[in-house]
Design a protein around this motif. Structure first.
Motif, PDB file in Angstrom:
ATOM      1  N   ALA A  93       0.840  -1.195   0.000  1.00  6.83           N
ATOM      2  CA  ALA A  93       0.000   0.000   0.000  1.00  6.83           C
ATOM      3  C   ALA A  93       0.874   1.244   0.000  1.00  6.83           C
ATOM      4  CB  ALA A  93      -0.915   0.012   1.216  1.00  6.83           C
ATOM      5  N   TYR A  94       0.666   2.096  -0.992  1.00  8.49           N
ATOM      6  CA  TYR A  94       1.339   3.394  -0.986  1.00  8.49           C
ATOM      7  C   TYR A  94       0.605   4.304  -0.005  1.00  8.49           C
ATOM      8  CZ  TYR A  94       2.798   8.039  -2.449  1.00  8.49           C
ATOM      9  OH  TYR A  94       3.277   9.339  -2.461  1.00  8.49           O
ATOM     10  N   GLY A  95       1.322   4.778   0.981  1.00  2.00           N
ATOM     11  CA  GLY A  95       0.716   5.530   2.070  1.00  2.00           C
ATOM     12  C   GLY A  95       0.703   4.640   3.295  1.00  2.00           C
ATOM     13  N   TYR A  96      -0.436   4.053   3.602  1.00  2.00           N
ATOM     14  CA  TYR A  96      -0.530   3.137   4.732  1.00  2.00           C
ATOM     15  C   TYR A  96      -1.838   2.372   4.616  1.00  2.00           C
ATOM     16  CZ  TYR A  96      -3.620   6.806   6.468  1.00  2.00           C
ATOM     17  OH  TYR A  96      -4.631   7.721   6.583  1.00  2.00           O
ATOM     18  N   ALA A 146      -8.727  -0.934  -7.755  1.00  2.00           N
ATOM     19  CA  ALA A 146      -8.622  -0.127  -8.967  1.00  2.00           C
ATOM     20  C   ALA A 146      -9.831   0.778  -9.143  1.00  2.00           C
ATOM     21  CB  ALA A 146      -8.465  -1.035 -10.189  1.00  2.00           C
ATOM     22  N   CYS A 147     -10.998   0.323  -8.697  1.00  3.73           N
ATOM     23  CA  CYS A 147     -12.232   1.110  -8.830  1.00  3.73           C
ATOM     24  C   CYS A 147     -12.288   2.286  -7.867  1.00  3.73           C
ATOM     25  CB  CYS A 147     -13.452   0.222  -8.594  1.00  3.73           C
ATOM     26  SG  CYS A 147     -13.836  -0.915  -9.944  1.00  3.73           S
ATOM     27  N   ALA A 148     -11.587   2.180  -6.746  1.00  7.21           N
ATOM     28  CA  ALA A 148     -11.789   3.166  -5.681  1.00  7.21           C
ATOM     29  C   ALA A 148     -10.556   3.969  -5.295  1.00  7.21           C
ATOM     30  CB  ALA A 148     -12.335   2.455  -4.436  1.00  7.21           C
ATOM     31  N   ALA A 149      -9.367   3.430  -5.516  1.00  6.50           N
ATOM     32  CA  ALA A 149      -8.158   4.067  -4.983  1.00  6.50           C
ATOM     33  C   ALA A 149      -7.567   5.083  -5.958  1.00  6.50           C
ATOM     34  CB  ALA A 149      -7.113   2.995  -4.660  1.00  6.50           C
ATOM     35  N   PRO A 150      -6.828   6.074  -5.444  1.00  5.30           N
ATOM     36  CA  PRO A 150      -6.081   6.977  -6.322  1.00  5.30           C
ATOM     37  C   PRO A 150      -5.090   6.207  -7.183  1.00  5.30           C
ATOM     38  CG  PRO A 150      -6.162   7.820  -4.074  1.00  5.30           C
ATOM     39  CD  PRO A 150      -6.701   6.424  -4.021  1.00  5.30           C
ATOM     40  N   ALA A 152      -1.818   6.252  -7.907  1.00  5.70           N
ATOM     41  CA  ALA A 152      -0.554   5.732  -7.385  1.00  5.70           C
ATOM     42  C   ALA A 152      -0.778   4.537  -6.462  1.00  5.70           C
ATOM     43  CB  ALA A 152       0.218   6.824  -6.652  1.00  5.70           C
ATOM     44  N   ARG A 153      -1.787   4.623  -5.611  1.00 10.50           N
ATOM     45  CA  ARG A 153      -2.054   3.523  -4.687  1.00 10.50           C
ATOM     46  C   ARG A 153      -2.511   2.281  -5.443  1.00 10.50           C
ATOM     47  NH1 ARG A 153      -2.867   3.274   0.768  1.00 10.50           N
ATOM     48  NH2 ARG A 153      -4.192   1.624   1.602  1.00 10.50           N
ATOM     49  N   ALA A 154      -3.409   2.470  -6.417  1.00  8.79           N
ATOM     50  CA  ALA A 154      -3.908   1.332  -7.183  1.00  8.79           C
ATOM     51  C   ALA A 154      -2.805   0.692  -8.001  1.00  8.79           C
ATOM     52  CB  ALA A 154      -5.049   1.787  -8.092  1.00  8.79           C
ATOM     53  N   VAL A 155      -1.982   1.492  -8.665  1.00 10.66           N
ATOM     54  CA  VAL A 155      -0.930   0.956  -9.521  1.00 10.66           C
ATOM     55  C   VAL A 155       0.107   0.190  -8.709  1.00 10.66           C
ATOM     56  CG1 VAL A 155       1.012   1.617 -11.016  1.00 10.66           C
ATOM     57  CG2 VAL A 155      -1.246   2.629 -11.371  1.00 10.66           C
ATOM     58  N   ASP A 210       9.612  -3.538 -10.154  1.00  9.28           N
ATOM     59  CA  ASP A 210      10.095  -4.526  -9.193  1.00  9.28           C
ATOM     60  C   ASP A 210       9.812  -4.162  -7.741  1.00  9.28           C
ATOM     61  OD1 ASP A 210      11.366  -6.996  -8.795  1.00  9.28           O
ATOM     62  OD2 ASP A 210      13.255  -6.020  -8.281  1.00  9.28           O
ATOM     63  N   SER A 211       9.251  -2.978  -7.512  1.00  5.81           N
ATOM     64  CA  SER A 211       8.973  -2.563  -6.138  1.00  5.81           C
ATOM     65  C   SER A 211       7.915  -1.469  -6.155  1.00  5.81           C
ATOM     66  CB  SER A 211      10.248  -2.034  -5.463  1.00  5.81           C
ATOM     67  OG  SER A 211      10.658  -0.814  -6.072  1.00  5.81           O
ATOM     68  N   LEU A 212       7.368  -1.193  -4.974  1.00  6.53           N
ATOM     69  CA  LEU A 212       6.377  -0.132  -4.859  1.00  6.53           C
ATOM     70  C   LEU A 212       6.979   1.208  -5.253  1.00  6.53           C
ATOM     71  CD1 LEU A 212       3.587   0.877  -3.996  1.00  6.53           C
ATOM     72  CD2 LEU A 212       4.428   0.941  -1.633  1.00  6.53           C
ATOM     73  N   GLY A 213       8.241   1.435  -4.887  1.00  6.92           N
ATOM     74  CA  GLY A 213       8.900   2.689  -5.245  1.00  6.92           C
ATOM     75  C   GLY A 213       9.016   2.875  -6.744  1.00  6.92           C
ATOM     76  N   GLU A 214       9.282   1.794  -7.467  1.00  2.00           N
ATOM     77  CA  GLU A 214       9.367   1.884  -8.920  1.00  2.00           C
ATOM     78  C   GLU A 214       8.000   2.177  -9.529  1.00  2.00           C
ATOM     79  OE1 GLU A 214      11.531  -1.360 -10.753  1.00  2.00           O
ATOM     80  OE2 GLU A 214      12.780  -1.568  -8.960  1.00  2.00           O
ATOM     81  N   SER A 215       6.952   1.583  -8.962  1.00  2.00           N
ATOM     82  CA  SER A 215       5.590   1.853  -9.452  1.00  2.00           C
ATOM     83  C   SER A 215       5.228   3.318  -9.237  1.00  2.00           C
ATOM     84  CB  SER A 215       4.583   0.951  -8.731  1.00  2.00           C
ATOM     85  OG  SER A 215       4.845  -0.414  -8.977  1.00  2.00           O
ATOM     86  N   LEU A 216       5.491   3.828  -8.045  1.00  2.00           N
ATOM     87  CA  LEU A 216       5.194   5.222  -7.748  1.00  2.00           C
ATOM     88  C   LEU A 216       5.993   6.152  -8.663  1.00  2.00           C
ATOM     89  CD1 LEU A 216       4.025   7.533  -6.079  1.00  2.00           C
ATOM     90  CD2 LEU A 216       5.839   7.129  -4.387  1.00  2.00           C
ATOM     91  N   SER A 217       7.255   5.818  -8.910  1.00  2.00           N
ATOM     92  CA  SER A 217       8.086   6.647  -9.786  1.00  2.00           C
ATOM     93  C   SER A 217       7.469   6.756 -11.176  1.00  2.00           C
ATOM     94  CB  SER A 217       9.494   6.043  -9.893  1.00  2.00           C
ATOM     95  OG  SER A 217      10.129   5.979  -8.631  1.00  2.00           O
TER      96      SER A 217
END
Length: 334
Positions: A93-96, A146-150, A152-155, A210-217
């Motif tokens: 989860a991006y955020g918490y 995917a239907c509800a989250a922003p 970055a969080r969904a991706v 490969d990681s949440l950080g890469e997805s957010l980037s």
């Protein structure tokens, strides 16, 4: 028959549960005193956890502890959904992760401070069992997110779900879901609530982060008007293969590397190697990559979180940007 997921690593907090109507006055008074002194944390009616153990838990484990507390107080099965199901499935989860467990029911049910209910229907194959919990299936969980989250969080969760390459030394992994199946849901549920948001997030998801950080980037790169990078690109020089770059913009000869803390601390990445040795190897690897003649950009979590900082790093490395997201990104509805 409900499918059971057997490769999950779910936290097992040692809850203190008091029986309904069976707790003596002396026991109740002792528990109350421990709560007042801060030795116990109350997770819900009749459910407690030692404060020392609570302090050691991350937000995912705390949510799961609350889920176990709620489950222990319900006489009928609960099907957890959304963030709660994602926590059990170990999608990042991006955020918490939220503090209140979420569950789904066909009929309207009154939410409480301890449990949030969502109304919805589930097919039989959309309910699975994992470590004592009934939860929505991996595919349904990712669809609901995917239907509800922003974006970055969904991706972040979607990328983890569709990822093909998984660490060989990991004892468990978040269950994999077919991106094609998720895209099929997009086509068959057009017009449903959240379908437009889901189409955007699922269209953006990629097998290769490969990681949440890469997805957010990657989300930040899209929002700040950069071109879409290729992911996990092998880089070589005259001496052979150097390694795999997280991102690559071939037309501009620029490599991109997200430098997460995990790389230096977690054994699944470090394989027992001392952090100082990893830092040295990374320096040698980076120098060789830079020597291939292209640009090189490295960034940290703080940069990925703050898109303006990441944009500045990529611009200095030689990447052009536009004032708005580009339509050339694959899979995005326009």
């Amino acid at each position: 028959m409900t499918t059971t997921l057997t490769t999950l690593a779910v936290p097992q907090p040692k809850l203190l549960l008091t029986g309904r109507g069976a707790t003596t006055h002396d026991v109740s008074r002792a528990i109350r005193r421990q709560c007042e002194s801060g030795a116990l944390i109350r997770l819900g009616r009749g459910a407690y956890l030692a404060a020392s153990e609570w302090a050691a838990l991350d937000d995912r484990a705390r949510l799961i502890a609350r889920m176990r507390a709620v489950q222990a107080r319900h006489s009928t099965p609960i099907v957890f959904c959304r963030d709660s199901a994602a926590a059990v499935l170990d999608y990042p989860a991006y955020g918490y992760f939220g503090a209140v467990p979420q569950a789904i029911s066909r009929r309207p049910r009154q939410s409480t401070p301890e449990l949030r209910w969502h109304r919805g229907s589930l097919d039989d194959d959309e309910i699975v069992e994992g470590d004592g919990f009934f939860i929505t299936s991996p595919e349904r969980t990712l669809w609901d997110i995917a239907c509800a989250a922003p974006l970055a969080r969904a991706v972040g969760m979607l990328d983890a779900g569709i990822r093909t390459l998984r660490p060989k030394d990991a004892a468990v992994s978040a269950p994999r879901v077919s991106r094609e199946q998720l895209l099929e849901r997009v086509s068959t549920r057009s017009g449903k609530r959240g379908a437009v948001r889901a189409a955007r997030s699922i269209g953006f998801a990629r097998d290769g982060a490969d990681s949440l950080g890469e997805s957010l980037s990657r989300v930040q790169e899209y929002l700040f008007g950069f071109e879409e990078p290729d992911l996990q690109v092998s880089v070589s020089d005259a001496d052979g293969e150097i390694g795999v770059a997280d991102q690559c913009w071939r037309d501009h000869r620029v490599l991109g590397e997200f430098d997460g803390y995990e790389k230096y601390t977690r054994n699944r990445y470090a394989h027992g190697t001392a952090p100082s040795e990893i830092v040295f190897r990374e320096k040698v690897r980076e120098d060789r990559m830079r020597a291939t003649g292209g640009g090189m950009a490295r960034w940290l979590w703080a940069d990925a979180h703050d898109g303006t900082r990441l944009a500045a790093i990529l611009t200095r490395a030689g990447l052009p940007r536009e004032p708005r997201p580009r339509e050339s990104w694959r899979g995005m509805p326009h």
